[in-house]
Design a protein around this motif. Structure first.
Motif, PDB file in Angstrom:
ATOM      1  N   ARG A 162      -5.986  48.948  -7.676  1.00 20.00           N
ATOM      2  CA  ARG A 162      -6.132  49.030  -8.744  1.00 20.00           C
ATOM      3  C   ARG A 162      -5.520  47.914  -9.375  1.00 20.00           C
ATOM      4  O   ARG A 162      -5.883  47.001 -10.538  1.00 20.00           O
ATOM      5  CB  ARG A 162      -5.902  50.120  -9.472  1.00 20.00           C
ATOM      6  N   ALA A 163      -4.086  47.756  -9.195  1.00 18.94           N
ATOM      7  CA  ALA A 163      -3.385  46.454  -9.754  1.00 18.94           C
ATOM      8  C   ALA A 163      -3.987  45.011  -9.278  1.00 18.94           C
ATOM      9  O   ALA A 163      -3.801  44.117 -10.225  1.00 18.94           O
ATOM     10  CB  ALA A 163      -1.877  46.745  -9.291  1.00 18.94           C
ATOM     11  N   MET A 164      -4.224  44.998  -8.075  1.00 18.31           N
ATOM     12  CA  MET A 164      -4.811  43.700  -7.739  1.00 18.31           C
ATOM     13  C   MET A 164      -6.160  43.388  -8.410  1.00 18.31           C
ATOM     14  O   MET A 164      -6.192  42.199  -8.867  1.00 18.31           O
ATOM     15  CB  MET A 164      -5.094  43.734  -6.183  1.00 18.31           C
ATOM     16  N   GLU A 165      -6.801  44.349  -8.885  1.00 19.67           N
ATOM     17  CA  GLU A 165      -8.074  44.102  -9.536  1.00 19.67           C
ATOM     18  C   GLU A 165      -7.830  43.465 -10.790  1.00 19.67           C
ATOM     19  O   GLU A 165      -8.452  42.746 -11.212  1.00 19.67           O
ATOM     20  CB  GLU A 165      -8.951  45.425  -9.595  1.00 19.67           C
ATOM     21  N   VAL A 166      -6.600  44.268 -11.532  1.00 12.40           N
ATOM     22  CA  VAL A 166      -6.505  43.778 -12.539  1.00 12.40           C
ATOM     23  C   VAL A 166      -5.890  42.460 -12.642  1.00 12.40           C
ATOM     24  O   VAL A 166      -6.206  41.490 -13.537  1.00 12.40           O
ATOM     25  CB  VAL A 166      -5.376  44.576 -13.468  1.00 12.40           C
ATOM     26  N   ALA A 167      -5.137  41.981 -11.586  1.00 14.78           N
ATOM     27  CA  ALA A 167      -4.447  40.596 -11.558  1.00 14.78           C
ATOM     28  C   ALA A 167      -5.588  39.701 -11.068  1.00 14.78           C
ATOM     29  O   ALA A 167      -5.535  38.523 -11.614  1.00 14.78           O
ATOM     30  CB  ALA A 167      -3.576  40.515 -10.104  1.00 14.78           C
ATOM     31  N   GLN A 168      -6.861  39.802 -10.409  1.00 18.88           N
ATOM     32  CA  GLN A 168      -7.745  39.047 -10.366  1.00 18.88           C
ATOM     33  C   GLN A 168      -8.857  38.887 -11.418  1.00 18.88           C
ATOM     34  O   GLN A 168      -9.676  38.029 -11.339  1.00 18.88           O
ATOM     35  CB  GLN A 168      -8.703  39.492  -9.053  1.00 18.88           C
ATOM     36  N   ALA A 169      -8.820  39.714 -12.513  1.00 17.61           N
ATOM     37  CA  ALA A 169      -9.577  39.296 -13.654  1.00 17.61           C
ATOM     38  C   ALA A 169      -9.075  38.435 -14.714  1.00 17.61           C
ATOM     39  O   ALA A 169      -8.771  38.328 -15.607  1.00 17.61           O
ATOM     40  CB  ALA A 169      -9.337  40.723 -14.757  1.00 17.61           C
ATOM     41  N   ILE A 170      -9.262  37.059 -14.078  1.00 15.43           N
ATOM     42  CA  ILE A 170      -8.836  35.926 -14.782  1.00 15.43           C
ATOM     43  C   ILE A 170     -10.043  35.097 -15.035  1.00 15.43           C
ATOM     44  O   ILE A 170     -11.301  35.456 -14.425  1.00 15.43           O
ATOM     45  CB  ILE A 170      -7.978  35.046 -13.665  1.00 15.43           C
TER      46      ILE A 170
END
Length: 412
Positions: A109-117
């Motif tokens: 979940r945290a990686m998905e947020v980080a990729q939301a660029i």
């Protein structure tokens, strides 16, 4: 444990290299097949002619299959080109109040947020690599699984590339009847082959000088921090020699390999090169010092550009492990001294080590990327057996992410 076959395909500007590795029951990686072929259809790491590229890949695959005795159906493939860029991003999530222990789903979940660029329509994410984790403000965590907390943060290194360049390479490999297990940005692969853990922990710059491009990667605190690809490589040195000495490109390349040096001060003024050994109808002599002066000028320009990229990373003067130079052009005599002088860092040549089988033929900087692709595939979940997959919780998340990426690539 069954023997596992891993294949790496380095589709470079000057050559296509296919390596076949076999992991035996003792966990030792043996090189059982090598196939190289001059590359056609690429310019500075990017496909410009699909049919020519497919032919080159096919020829290298055929040689590797004949040597190894194995049919190649899937592989880990390297990608480069000046379209590659990177940035660091953070992702924050709250840990479920019913279950305070961090699990793999929290990392996902945290990686998905980080990729939301925000990305332009013509770019896509190739890699999203976690650099480190923070739990309730506690930094420096490498493996947060099982830890308790309320607020979880991941710092990720996001590498992106041009959609058209990525898809054209995928198309070429698929047309050669090979399925891509993973697409790996080449500086990451090269780093797997030539960097040591202690170097990445201290801080190190990797410079992979290929034929058409130069890959630059900065590693800090044991993880990748900065990645870029410069549109300059060994082919430009050859071009300068051909223009400066008024020679055919093929002869210029042979001169560079046979007599090239990056430091003219080490060569006597009366040291001459007889061109008749390369062109029977020509009896001219070329001063070897002049050849070195041409090479030195381009090498200085290249490392000046590399220095600028290290400065952009924010770690200029802050890399105690120095610089590791690899790639085919790293075999030029005197290049290490030029790197250390211009970058003001300790420097060494990076060659792949610790291999078995046909290792002698590929223990050179020119094969760093191809070897790194094998090592990447060895540690990547896609190459685990079906039985092992069920034992690795992280495998599921990785495969789902990858399937989604490939589906997005082919659905309009």
């Amino acid at each position: 444990m069954q023997e596992r076959v891993i294949v790496g395909i380095d589709v470079g500007t000057t050559k296509v290299c296919v390596l076949v590795g076999e992991l035996d029951r003792d966990g030792k990686l043996n090189i059982v097949g090598v196939g190289t072929c001059p590359s056609q259809g690429l310019r500075r790491g990017v496909v410009v002619n699909i049919e020519e590229t497919v032919t080159s890949i096919g020829a290298a695959l055929d040689r590797a299959e004949r040597l190894s005795g194995k049919k190649i159906v899937s592989a880990c493939v390297g990608i480069a080109g000046s379209h590659i860029s990177s940035e660091n991003s953070k992702g924050f999530v709250a840990i479920s109040p019913n279950h305070r222990d961090i699990v793999q789903n929290d990392i996902s979940r945290a990686m998905e947020v980080a990729q939301a660029i925000a990305l332009p329509a013509n770019r896509e994410v190739i890699h999203a690599i976690p650099r480190g984790y923070v739990v309730d403000g506690q930094e420096g965590i490498k493996n947060p699984i099982g830890m308790s907390g309320f607020r979880f943060e991941v710092e990720a290194h996001i590498i992106t590339g041009s959609v058209s360049s990525v898809h054209n390479l995928i198309k070429c490999v698929n047309k050669a009847n090979v399925e891509i297990e993973d697409l790996v940005v080449e500086p990451l692969a090269s780093g797997e082959a030539v960097l040591e853990d202690g170097e990445t922990d201290l801080g190190v710059a990797l410079v992979d000088i290929g034929g058409g491009t130069t890959d630059v990667a900065v590693f800090v605190d044991g993880a990748i921090w900065y990645t870029t690809v410069l549109p300059i490589g060994g082919n430009l040195i050859t071009s300068d020699i051909a223009i400066g000495l008024r020679l055919p490109v093929g002869v210029a390349e042979e001169l560079k390999i046979t007599y090239g040096h990056c430091d003219p001060s080490t060569i006597d003024d009366d040291d001459m090169i007889d061109l008749s050994q390369f062109m029977p109808d020509c009896d001219d002599l070329v001063p070897r010092k002049l050849l070195a002066e041409i090479i030195q000028a381009r090498v200085e320009e290249l490392f000046t550009m590399v220095h600028e990229e290290i400065r952009k990373s924010g770690y200029d003067g802050l890399l105690p492990a120095g610089v590791v130079v690899t790639g085919g052009t790293a075999e030029l005599p005197g290049i290490l001294e030029q790197a250390g002088l211009i970058l003001d860092l300790p420097a060494r040549i990076g060659s792949p080590l610790g291999l078995h089988g046909l290792a002698d033929s590929i223990s050179r900087p020119a094969y760093a990327t191809a070897v790194g692709l094998l090592l990447w595939g060895l540690s990547h979940p896609s190459f685990l057996t079906e039985e092992e997959a069920y034992e690795e919780e992280s495998m599921t998340s990785s495969l789902v992410t990858k399937m989604g990426r490939w589906l997005r690539a082919f659905i309009p």
